[in-house]
Scaffold this motif. Structure first.
Motif: not given
Length: 383
Positions: A201-206, A322-331, A336-339, A355-363
């Motif tokens: 999250n943003q705090d962790e990135l800081i 590898h979670d850094l790659r996931h974080s790029f996708a989550s941001f 608002g970028m499309s899958l 599609a594993r990141y689709a649920h993050l679109a709720d944010d």
């Protein structure tokens, strides 16, 4: 279909097709449904018809396979049975010896270097210590089960070892080293793998940014710092960053062009912050790599040790590289970028991977709904 086996004919052969040479009886080429092309010999040993695989196209050419077929036919004319000879030899061949042949004749010619490296590691650590000295024909299901069960606390790794063993014994059958349908890995179930999703999250990135600055000021290699930042800023895979060469980097086009990756040829977009890192990074003389290793002309191999120091400093002990790659996708999703666009940035070859990141679109939907609701509430309150 009857034809003379030439390189042109081999190149044109289609999956599932078998062609026979019209000049040398019994000499042929078989193409598997998956497209693998192998030279073969069909002959009779007494009342029994035999099939013998000479070798895969690549290590063998039509000419060298023809010479081997002629040699085998000469043996057969003297009353020898090459299949029986191979099976007899297999009784004295150990798993370790067969594994060396498997790596030499199959893995190294057909797999990507990283997969070959992983196979070597799994053989050395998990297979050779238990069954390496056993005869290849003596290995049974209980031996395989013992290896896999010892790795029950590492389900992902256990499944990779099981897959390697299964393919090795499938090849042992295909090469006549074991009888057909004798693969001891059959009916051994894989462990269930839970997909782990961890995003910063943003705090962790800081905190991570501060930890990187502190680590660099205290003497951490600038190549380590840049590698971590590039993983975050590009969403690239770890292997893609560590093996990146300067010839792959197009500063003017702001692109990284990889001739090969996990999913084949790939282009990575280099945003401005990543471009600044690359422009400022010193190039080592006679070293083609961007992330240089300790030895001349090499790239950094082990980022895990410095990463453990950095993440401990940032208080992120459960975060993998590898979670850094996931974080790029989550941001990207939060922005608002499309899958499909995110999949393109990450280099996914299959839509379901993104599609594993689709649920993050709720944010962003929650944020938008909150903003609308706040305006409505303020209007109703006369503000």
């Amino acid at each position: 279909m009857t034809d003379t086996i030439t390189k042109r004919r081999v190149d044109a052969a289609k999956p599932g097709e078998t062609i026979w040479d019209r000049k040398l009886s019994g000499y042929g080429l078989r193409v598997s449904k998956g497209g693998t092309k192998s030279y073969c010999l069909k002959f009779r040993s007494g009342a029994v018809q035999r099939w013998l695989t000479i070798g895969r196209h690549g290590p063998f050419t039509p000419e060298t396979a023809r010479k081997e077929a002629q040699r085998l036919l000469a043996e057969i004319s003297l009353g020898n049975d090459p299949v029986a000879t191979r099976q007899q030899a297999a009784k004295s061949e150990t798993v370790g010896q067969f594994a060396e042949r498997y790596m030499r004749e199959h893995a190294i010619p057909t797999k990507k270097p990283r997969s070959v490296e992983e196979d070597h590691r799994n053989l050395r650590l998990h297979i050779f210590p238990f069954i390496g000295k056993m005869k290849i024909g003596e290995v049974k299901r209980e031996h395989i089960a013992k290896i896999i069960n010892k790795m029950s606390d590492r389900p992902y790794g256990a499944n990779r070892v099981l897959a390697l063993l299964s393919h090795m014994f499938t090849k042992a059958e295909a090469w006549g080293v074991r009888p057909d349908y004798s693969n001891p890995c059959r009916h051994i179930k894989k462990f269930k793998e839970s997909k782990r999703e961890r995003f910063l999250n943003q705090d962790e990135l800081i905190r991570l940014g501060e930890a990187l600055i502190e680590a660099e000021s205290e003497g951490e290699s600038p190549y380590v710092i840049v590698a971590v930042r590039l993983l975050l800023l590009t969403g690239a895979r770890l292997s893609e960053i560590l093996t990146l060469k300067w010839t792959d980097v197009d500063i003017e086009a702001r692109l990284i062009r990889l001739s090969d990756s996990k999913t084949g040829k790939k282009t990575i977009v280099v945003p401005a912050p990543a471009l600044d890192l690359l422009s400022a990074l010193p190039k080592m003389k006679n070293n083609p790599y961007v992330i240089c290793g300790m030895k001349d002309g090499t790239h950094l191999v082990n980022l895990q040790r410095p990463w453990r120091r950095i993440r401990a400093r940032a208080g992120l002990k459960d975060v993998r590289l590898h979670d850094l790659r996931h974080s790029f996708a989550s941001f990207a999703v939060a922005g608002g970028m499309s899958l499909p666009l995110i999949g393109s940035l990450l280099g996914h070859s299959q839509p379901q991977t993104t599609a594993r990141y689709a649920h993050l679109a709720d944010d962003p939907r929650h944020a938008a709904a909150a903003a609308v609701a706040e305006n409505i509430a303020a209007s109703m309150a006369g503000k």
